[in-house]
Design a protein around this motif. Structure first.
Motif, PDB file in Angstrom:
ATOM      1  N   LEU A  39       0.831  -1.211   0.000  1.00 40.34           N
ATOM      2  CA  LEU A  39       0.000   0.000   0.000  1.00 40.34           C
ATOM      3  C   LEU A  39       0.861   1.255   0.000  1.00 40.34           C
ATOM      4  CD1 LEU A  39      -2.660  -1.321   2.466  1.00 40.34           C
ATOM      5  CD2 LEU A  39      -3.037  -0.773   0.067  1.00 40.34           C
ATOM      6  N   ALA A  40       1.958   1.233   0.727  1.00 43.89           N
ATOM      7  CA  ALA A  40       2.859   2.389   0.749  1.00 43.89           C
ATOM      8  C   ALA A  40       3.400   2.664  -0.652  1.00 43.89           C
ATOM      9  CB  ALA A  40       4.005   2.150   1.726  1.00 43.89           C
ATOM     10  N   ARG A  41       3.741   1.616  -1.370  1.00 40.40           N
ATOM     11  CA  ARG A  41       4.247   1.757  -2.742  1.00 40.40           C
ATOM     12  C   ARG A  41       3.171   2.388  -3.639  1.00 40.40           C
ATOM     13  NH1 ARG A  41       7.075  -2.680  -2.794  1.00 40.40           N
ATOM     14  NH2 ARG A  41       5.243  -3.872  -2.807  1.00 40.40           N
ATOM     15  N   MET A  42       1.936   1.958  -3.466  1.00 41.05           N
ATOM     16  CA  MET A  42       0.847   2.526  -4.271  1.00 41.05           C
ATOM     17  C   MET A  42       0.650   4.008  -3.946  1.00 41.05           C
ATOM     18  SD  MET A  42       0.117   0.093  -6.240  1.00 41.05           S
ATOM     19  CE  MET A  42      -1.286   0.826  -7.047  1.00 41.05           C
ATOM     20  N   ARG A  43       0.780   4.360  -2.674  1.00 40.86           N
ATOM     21  CA  ARG A  43       0.662   5.782  -2.286  1.00 40.86           C
ATOM     22  C   ARG A  43       1.806   6.598  -2.881  1.00 40.86           C
ATOM     23  NH1 ARG A  43      -0.126   3.331   2.921  1.00 40.86           N
ATOM     24  NH2 ARG A  43      -2.352   3.050   3.244  1.00 40.86           N
ATOM     25  N   GLU A  44       3.012   6.036  -2.889  1.00 43.78           N
ATOM     26  CA  GLU A  44       4.163   6.729  -3.472  1.00 43.78           C
ATOM     27  C   GLU A  44       3.948   7.001  -4.957  1.00 43.78           C
ATOM     28  OE1 GLU A  44       7.652   4.403  -2.666  1.00 43.78           O
ATOM     29  OE2 GLU A  44       7.422   4.620  -0.496  1.00 43.78           O
ATOM     30  N   ILE A  45       3.286   6.092  -5.633  1.00 45.33           N
ATOM     31  CA  ILE A  45       2.996   6.243  -7.064  1.00 45.33           C
ATOM     32  C   ILE A  45       1.968   7.341  -7.295  1.00 45.33           C
ATOM     33  CG2 ILE A  45       1.959   5.052  -9.055  1.00 45.33           C
ATOM     34  CD1 ILE A  45       3.250   2.468  -7.944  1.00 45.33           C
ATOM     35  N   GLY A  46       1.149   7.612  -6.266  1.00 46.53           N
ATOM     36  CA  GLY A  46       0.175   8.687  -6.396  1.00 46.53           C
ATOM     37  C   GLY A  46      -1.265   8.318  -6.128  1.00 46.53           C
ATOM     38  N   TRP A  47      -1.516   7.064  -5.725  1.00 46.71           N
ATOM     39  CA  TRP A  47      -2.884   6.649  -5.419  1.00 46.71           C
ATOM     40  C   TRP A  47      -3.227   7.055  -3.997  1.00 46.71           C
ATOM     41  CZ3 TRP A  47      -5.777   5.535  -9.359  1.00 46.71           C
ATOM     42  CH2 TRP A  47      -5.191   5.023 -10.509  1.00 46.71           C
ATOM     43  N   THR A  48      -4.430   7.561  -3.801  1.00 48.77           N
ATOM     44  CA  THR A  48      -4.880   7.957  -2.468  1.00 48.77           C
ATOM     45  C   THR A  48      -5.489   6.757  -1.752  1.00 48.77           C
ATOM     46  OG1 THR A  48      -7.133   8.526  -3.157  1.00 48.77           O
ATOM     47  CG2 THR A  48      -5.438  10.281  -3.333  1.00 48.77           C
ATOM     48  N   ASP A  49      -5.633   6.890  -0.441  1.00 49.00           N
ATOM     49  CA  ASP A  49      -6.277   5.825   0.321  1.00 49.00           C
ATOM     50  C   ASP A  49      -7.700   5.572  -0.175  1.00 49.00           C
ATOM     51  OD1 ASP A  49      -4.067   5.316   1.893  1.00 49.00           O
ATOM     52  OD2 ASP A  49      -4.763   6.534   3.580  1.00 49.00           O
ATOM     53  N   ALA A  50      -8.419   6.636  -0.500  1.00 51.51           N
ATOM     54  CA  ALA A  50      -9.794   6.476  -0.995  1.00 51.51           C
ATOM     55  C   ALA A  50      -9.807   5.724  -2.321  1.00 51.51           C
ATOM     56  CB  ALA A  50     -10.472   7.832  -1.144  1.00 51.51           C
ATOM     57  N   GLU A  51      -8.904   6.067  -3.218  1.00 51.37           N
ATOM     58  CA  GLU A  51      -8.853   5.384  -4.518  1.00 51.37           C
ATOM     59  C   GLU A  51      -8.491   3.914  -4.341  1.00 51.37           C
ATOM     60  OE1 GLU A  51      -7.541   9.131  -7.336  1.00 51.37           O
ATOM     61  OE2 GLU A  51      -6.002   8.103  -6.155  1.00 51.37           O
ATOM     62  N   LEU A  52      -7.557   3.630  -3.455  1.00 53.67           N
ATOM     63  CA  LEU A  52      -7.180   2.237  -3.196  1.00 53.67           C
ATOM     64  C   LEU A  52      -8.331   1.473  -2.555  1.00 53.67           C
ATOM     65  CD1 LEU A  52      -3.542   2.824  -1.944  1.00 53.67           C
ATOM     66  CD2 LEU A  52      -4.236   1.781  -4.121  1.00 53.67           C
ATOM     67  N   TYR A  53      -9.019   2.128  -1.637  1.00 52.75           N
ATOM     68  CA  TYR A  53     -10.175   1.509  -0.994  1.00 52.75           C
ATOM     69  C   TYR A  53     -11.213   1.097  -2.042  1.00 52.75           C
ATOM     70  CZ  TYR A  53     -14.644   1.262   1.457  1.00 52.75           C
ATOM     71  OH  TYR A  53     -15.877   0.869   1.910  1.00 52.75           O
ATOM     72  N   PHE A  54     -11.522   1.998  -2.967  1.00 48.32           N
ATOM     73  CA  PHE A  54     -12.526   1.684  -3.981  1.00 48.32           C
ATOM     74  C   PHE A  54     -12.044   0.590  -4.928  1.00 48.32           C
ATOM     75  CE2 PHE A  54     -14.253   5.947  -2.850  1.00 48.32           C
ATOM     76  CZ  PHE A  54     -15.479   5.495  -2.397  1.00 48.32           C
ATOM     77  N   ALA A  55     -10.772   0.628  -5.322  1.00 54.83           N
ATOM     78  CA  ALA A  55     -10.237  -0.402  -6.212  1.00 54.83           C
ATOM     79  C   ALA A  55     -10.292  -1.780  -5.538  1.00 54.83           C
ATOM     80  CB  ALA A  55      -8.807  -0.058  -6.626  1.00 54.83           C
ATOM     81  N   ILE A  56      -9.872  -1.830  -4.283  1.00 49.25           N
ATOM     82  CA  ILE A  56      -9.903  -3.091  -3.538  1.00 49.25           C
ATOM     83  C   ILE A  56     -11.349  -3.570  -3.372  1.00 49.25           C
ATOM     84  CG2 ILE A  56      -9.480  -4.144  -1.276  1.00 49.25           C
ATOM     85  CD1 ILE A  56      -7.021  -2.182  -1.095  1.00 49.25           C
ATOM     86  N   THR A  57     -12.245  -2.666  -3.061  1.00 50.46           N
ATOM     87  CA  THR A  57     -13.653  -3.024  -2.845  1.00 50.46           C
ATOM     88  C   THR A  57     -14.284  -3.561  -4.114  1.00 50.46           C
ATOM     89  OG1 THR A  57     -13.839  -1.399  -1.078  1.00 50.46           O
ATOM     90  CG2 THR A  57     -15.897  -2.144  -2.090  1.00 50.46           C
ATOM     91  N   VAL A  58     -14.050  -2.911  -5.238  1.00 50.43           N
ATOM     92  CA  VAL A  58     -14.613  -3.390  -6.512  1.00 50.43           C
ATOM     93  C   VAL A  58     -14.071  -4.778  -6.828  1.00 50.43           C
ATOM     94  CG1 VAL A  58     -14.630  -3.007  -9.009  1.00 50.43           C
ATOM     95  CG2 VAL A  58     -15.118  -1.115  -7.449  1.00 50.43           C
ATOM     96  N   CYS A  59     -12.775  -4.968  -6.667  1.00 55.46           N
ATOM     97  CA  CYS A  59     -12.180  -6.277  -6.932  1.00 55.46           C
ATOM     98  C   CYS A  59     -12.789  -7.342  -6.021  1.00 55.46           C
ATOM     99  CB  CYS A  59     -10.665  -6.199  -6.734  1.00 55.46           C
ATOM    100  SG  CYS A  59      -9.813  -7.767  -7.020  1.00 55.46           S
ATOM    101  N   ALA A  60     -12.877  -7.040  -4.738  1.00 53.79           N
ATOM    102  CA  ALA A  60     -13.410  -8.008  -3.775  1.00 53.79           C
ATOM    103  C   ALA A  60     -14.875  -8.342  -4.063  1.00 53.79           C
ATOM    104  CB  ALA A  60     -13.254  -7.466  -2.355  1.00 53.79           C
ATOM    105  N   LEU A  61     -15.662  -7.331  -4.392  1.00 55.53           N
ATOM    106  CA  LEU A  61     -17.077  -7.582  -4.685  1.00 55.53           C
ATOM    107  C   LEU A  61     -17.255  -8.443  -5.929  1.00 55.53           C
ATOM    108  CD1 LEU A  61     -18.714  -4.162  -3.790  1.00 55.53           C
ATOM    109  CD2 LEU A  61     -19.069  -6.360  -2.648  1.00 55.53           C
ATOM    110  N   PHE A  62     -16.484  -8.155  -6.987  1.00 58.79           N
ATOM    111  CA  PHE A  62     -16.604  -8.970  -8.192  1.00 58.79           C
ATOM    112  C   PHE A  62     -16.149 -10.399  -7.938  1.00 58.79           C
ATOM    113  CE2 PHE A  62     -17.595  -5.147 -10.452  1.00 58.79           C
ATOM    114  CZ  PHE A  62     -18.398  -5.590 -11.482  1.00 58.79           C
ATOM    115  N   ASN A  63     -15.107 -10.578  -7.124  1.00 57.67           N
ATOM    116  CA  ASN A  63     -14.705 -11.936  -6.763  1.00 57.67           C
ATOM    117  C   ASN A  63     -15.821 -12.643  -6.018  1.00 57.67           C
ATOM    118  OD1 ASN A  63     -12.036 -12.494  -7.733  1.00 57.67           O
ATOM    119  ND2 ASN A  63     -11.338 -10.865  -6.390  1.00 57.67           N
ATOM    120  N   PHE A  64     -16.452 -11.940  -5.075  1.00 59.52           N
ATOM    121  CA  PHE A  64     -17.581 -12.516  -4.346  1.00 59.52           C
ATOM    122  C   PHE A  64     -18.702 -12.894  -5.305  1.00 59.52           C
ATOM    123  CE2 PHE A  64     -21.833 -11.648  -2.716  1.00 59.52           C
ATOM    124  CZ  PHE A  64     -21.951 -12.663  -1.775  1.00 59.52           C
TER     125      PHE A  64
END
Length: 96
Positions: A39-64
């Motif tokens: 997650l720290a690496r993703m933040r360094e690249i420029g992704w915000t916590d909110a953007e990561l939260y949504f990306a993770i949530t969409v991935c998890a929901l589609f897997n479900f």
């Protein structure tokens, strides 16, 4: 779009989005091994916590959804039904 589906790492996406696709692939296939450094690496690249939260949530929901559909025997939509749904979403959006 097809090139991203085939291999995001060799597509014309910018490096920021290639990193996001690689991270989401890890979420999908190897989530127990995600560490704070990922997650720290993703933040360094420029992704915000909110953007990561949504990306993770969409991935998890589609897997479900996919696992639920596979396990319960719900039939898959036809290609025509997917196309019609895509056109409807493009015209009306996701919110109904």
């Amino acid at each position: 779009m097809h090139e991203v589906l085939r291999d995001a790492s060799t597509s014309r996406l910018d490096d920021k989005h290639k990193a996001l696709f690689a991270f989401i692939d890890k979420v999908k296939h190897d989530s127990p091994r995600i560490q704070p450094d990922d997650l720290a690496r993703m933040r360094e690249i420029g992704w915000t916590d909110a953007e990561l939260y949504f990306a993770i949530t969409v991935c998890a929901l589609f897997n479900f959804y996919n696992r639920w559909i596979d396990a319960t025997g719900v039939h898959r939509l036809s290609d025509d039904a997917h196309r019609a749904g895509g056109k409807r979403s493009a015209k009306l959006g996701y919110v109904r």
